[in-house]
Design an enzyme around this catalytic site. Structure first.
Site, PDB file in Angstrom:
ATOM      1  N   GLU A 116      47.540  44.912  72.498  1.00 27.13           N
ATOM      2  CA  GLU A 116      46.570  44.514  73.439  1.00 27.13           C
ATOM      3  C   GLU A 116      46.671  42.663  73.540  1.00 27.13           C
ATOM      4  OE1 GLU A 116      42.400  45.610  72.464  1.00 27.13           O
ATOM      5  OE2 GLU A 116      41.607  43.662  73.152  1.00 27.13           O
TER       6      GLU A 116
ATOM      7  N   GLU B  69      38.362  35.860  77.546  1.00 25.58           N
ATOM      8  CA  GLU B  69      37.424  36.565  76.716  1.00 25.58           C
ATOM      9  C   GLU B  69      36.466  35.515  75.920  1.00 25.58           C
ATOM     10  OE1 GLU B  69      36.807  40.495  73.616  1.00 25.58           O
ATOM     11  OE2 GLU B  69      38.712  38.929  73.497  1.00 25.58           O
TER      12      GLU B  69
END
Length: 354
Positions: free
Chosen positions: A140, A145
């Site tokens: 990932e 974020e």
């Protein structure tokens, strides 16, 4: 005495150096997501949120009918949570969006032109790439974020055990943790954060008209770059990405703010076919755990109807009772371009490492 033979050797070394040390790679256009066809390239995720956010991810039809997705008058795409309805069911959750690209990529460049990103108390937006297989097999890569009203972006890798990052790296950002193992440290991963007044995240990002994020994944590393909207140094291939042919990532891109070298410390085999994911969850494992009612508009005094003392439960109450808090919790996206690592370039990289 300086000999002709020695000079010839120096010239030979000088000629060879660009082939040995040049930090450049060529990528071929793969797909563009923008405008009216943007959502044609994505599947809508409707399962329960894996990060335990207080959201109900809806399908494409529900999203369109609820004006949660669409294209504005400037041909920019928007996706956002419901910011109108009070939820009276104590177990009810707020509608939101999570989409995943239908076409995966393995090594390449992803360039996103973002005009606005979600921000505000209770928000947890992410723009990322994740394995098409059984997570974390295939890895990932989190590009954008953050949570709540923060002004600091965090780019992070999550992998199987055996992937770590060196503490000293040629990057603008600051290391968070060095172990990328998704099963260690509560799945913190090996993150890099950057907040240097550069308007790279949150309200300052939005007030500055947004900017460009790019993730570059080749045989040697994974890098994340950012340029704010008024940056005079943004590469032309980023500000105006071609929709055919190739782009070259080289020194003109500047220093990445997140640099993850691949090799002995972290095998490139940790990363396989990845799909692009864009989502906005609310509360959940991260945003809920660090939620502060004082960060919501008007401060804690405005929310006397919030009865819980626990931060996560306070967050969930705000989600249910105060839709107006999430009026700034949407994405506005000009385009996303994906380029794949060219075969010729792969061969060149192999030769360079030998």
């Amino acid at each position: 005495m300086f000999s002709f033979k020695f000079a010839s050797i120096l010239i030979s070394i000088y000629v060879l150096l660009p082939c040995i040390s040049a930090d450049s790679a060529t990528f071929t256009h793969s797909i563009t997501y923008k405008g009216d066809s943007f959502f044609d390239g994505f599947n809508f995720f409707t399962a329960p949120d894996p990060t335990h956010g207080w959201v109900d991810y809806v399908d494409a039809t529900t999203a369109q009918q609820g004006n949660l997705t669409g294209v504005d008058s400037s041909n920019n795409v928007f996706l956002r949570p419901n910011d109108l309805d009070v939820i009276t069911d104590p177990n009810g959750k707020r509608q939101s969006i999570r989409i995943q690209s239908k076409q995966p990529f393995t090594k390449g460049v992803v360039i996103g032109n973002f005009i606005h990103m979600p921000t505000g108390c209770g928000t947890w937006p992410a723009f990322w790439a994740s394995t098409t297989g059984q997570w974390p097999d295939g890895g990932e890569i989190d590009i954008i974020e953050g949570v709540n009203t923060g002004e600091e972006n965090q780019s992070t890798l999550h992998t199987n055990p055996g992937c770590t990052m060196p503490s000293e790296r040629d990057q603008l950002g600051q290391n968070r943790k060095l172990n990328c193992d998704a099963k260690a440290d509560g799945n913190s991963g090996c993150g890099v954060s950057y907040n240097n007044g550069d308007s790279s995240y949150g309200e300052s990002f939005n007030n500055n008209g947004g900017g460009w994020y790019a993730m570059v994944h080749d045989d040697e590393s994974i890098r994340v770059f950012f340029w704010k909207r008024d940056d005079s140094n943004v590469p032309k291939d980023v500000s105006n990405p071609p929709e055919s042919g190739t782009i070259t990532v080289d020194d003109s891109w500047g220093k990445p703010y997140a640099f993850f070298p691949l090799g002995n410390n972290c095998s490139g085999d940790n990363f396989g076919a990845e799909s692009i994911i864009i989502n906005t969850t609310l509360c959940g494992d991260w945003a809920g755990s660090v939620f502060d009612l004082n960060q919501c508009p008007g401060g804690a005094e405005k929310y006397k109807d919030i009865t819980s003392k626990d931060s996560k439960e306070q967050c969930e109450e705000v989600v249910r009772k105060h839709p107006e808090v999430f009026k700034d919790a949407g994405w506005t996206i000009g385009s996303i371009h994906v380029y794949k690592l060219s075969q010729d370039n792969k061969k060149r990289l192999v030769r360079r490492r030998r």
